[in-house]
Design an enzyme around this catalytic site. Sequence first.
Site, PDB file in Angstrom:
ATOM      1  N   GLU A  61       0.989  -1.046  -0.060  1.00 17.42           N
ATOM      2  CA  GLU A  61       0.014   0.277  -0.020  1.00 17.42           C
ATOM      3  C   GLU A  61       0.386   1.390   0.181  1.00 17.42           C
ATOM      4  O   GLU A  61       0.372   2.601  -0.666  1.00 17.42           O
ATOM      5  CB  GLU A  61      -1.227  -0.115   0.704  1.00 17.42           C
ATOM      6  CG  GLU A  61      -2.419  -0.837   0.949  1.00 17.42           C
ATOM      7  CD  GLU A  61      -1.771  -2.414   1.482  1.00 17.42           C
ATOM      8  OE1 GLU A  61      -2.476  -3.708   1.138  1.00 17.42           O
ATOM      9  OE2 GLU A  61      -0.460  -2.642   1.999  1.00 17.42           O
ATOM     10  N   HIS A 130      -9.009  -5.793  10.307  1.00 16.50           N
ATOM     11  CA  HIS A 130      -9.548  -5.639   8.884  1.00 16.50           C
ATOM     12  C   HIS A 130     -10.895  -4.420   9.107  1.00 16.50           C
ATOM     13  O   HIS A 130     -12.131  -5.023   8.224  1.00 16.50           O
ATOM     14  CB  HIS A 130      -9.770  -7.435   8.240  1.00 16.50           C
ATOM     15  CG  HIS A 130      -8.760  -7.804   7.433  1.00 16.50           C
ATOM     16  ND1 HIS A 130      -7.881  -7.890   8.503  1.00 16.50           N
ATOM     17  CD2 HIS A 130      -8.298  -7.968   7.274  1.00 16.50           C
ATOM     18  CE1 HIS A 130      -6.965  -9.044   8.203  1.00 16.50           C
ATOM     19  NE2 HIS A 130      -6.584  -8.715   7.159  1.00 16.50           N
TER      20      HIS A 130
END
Length: 328
Positions: A61, A130
């Site tokens: 990312e 998450h």
Amino acid sequence: MNRTLTYREALREGLDEELARDPNVFIMGEEVAQYNGAYKVTEGLWKKWGDKRVVDTPISEAGFIGMGIGASMLGLRPVMELMFWSFHTVANDQLVNNAACVRYMSGGRVNCPIVVRGPANGGTNVGATHSHVPEAMFAAFPGLKVCAPATPADAKGLIKAAIRDNDPVYVMENTLLYGMKGEVPDPADGDHLVPLGMADLKRDGGDVSLIAHGRSVIHCLEAAETLQAEHGISCDVLDLRSIRPLDVDAIFASVKKTNRVVLVDESKPFGGVSAMVSTLVMEEAFDWLDAPVRRVTSLDAPAIYSQHIENEQLPNPRRIVEAVLAIG
């Protein structure tokens, strides 16, 4: 004329239209191309637009968000997909320290028209790492814009507006909404844009204001039905749509109409979006309140893995009904 699309189909249609409208738009992220997207939002776009417009990335990312920021500074309009917004933490130097500050630190000479989108929600039983909802955190940084669509029509309209904006816009979606169906204007009837910073009154009522964003709007609408049918309580349901910029005028208009407010927010209670809205209401609209502002948020703990417990940890229609009834 409206058609019925799912939330993911509406997002895809918005992305497709912007790829066609502007050759500087491209999509980048993990599995967005050949795999058609982890949530199938980008399904078919790689086949249609090719390798230069829909680009798969490594699992990095920080790397691909940084690449997108650099591309945006040179005139492109990247749309970056995060598989989960929970993974923002490994790219925060790019997302916060760079994207948010470019225009300011360049004296307005360099824009950063990047969109970062993906799911930011709990409720899918994927554990604490998450399930983050970081919209309040990003909204705290001047230079960033944040939105959270609740319906298919808003998902399409906001993603298109975000891509055309000259500032970084972070779009917080919800995996539990991707399959939800709703009416979306037909492209033949004109360009469907939802301006950033404009809330939407999803239900008109006179007794209490339910103010929310994202999936919490859907819970509010369900709670409003129950409150009307079982208790004769009429609810305004105001969908913020944008967190930053925030439609303060719409918030105050609803408060002045109903005089009672329940804020619903999937963020944790400490420093969440509802905490900011509550402060604004208390500071600027106190004279119109007939009761203290109440909040329904996620319970203050990391996301719980058990489905039954997580369902209670998050805002839900029952908790909203109870909060309204407790106002008196």
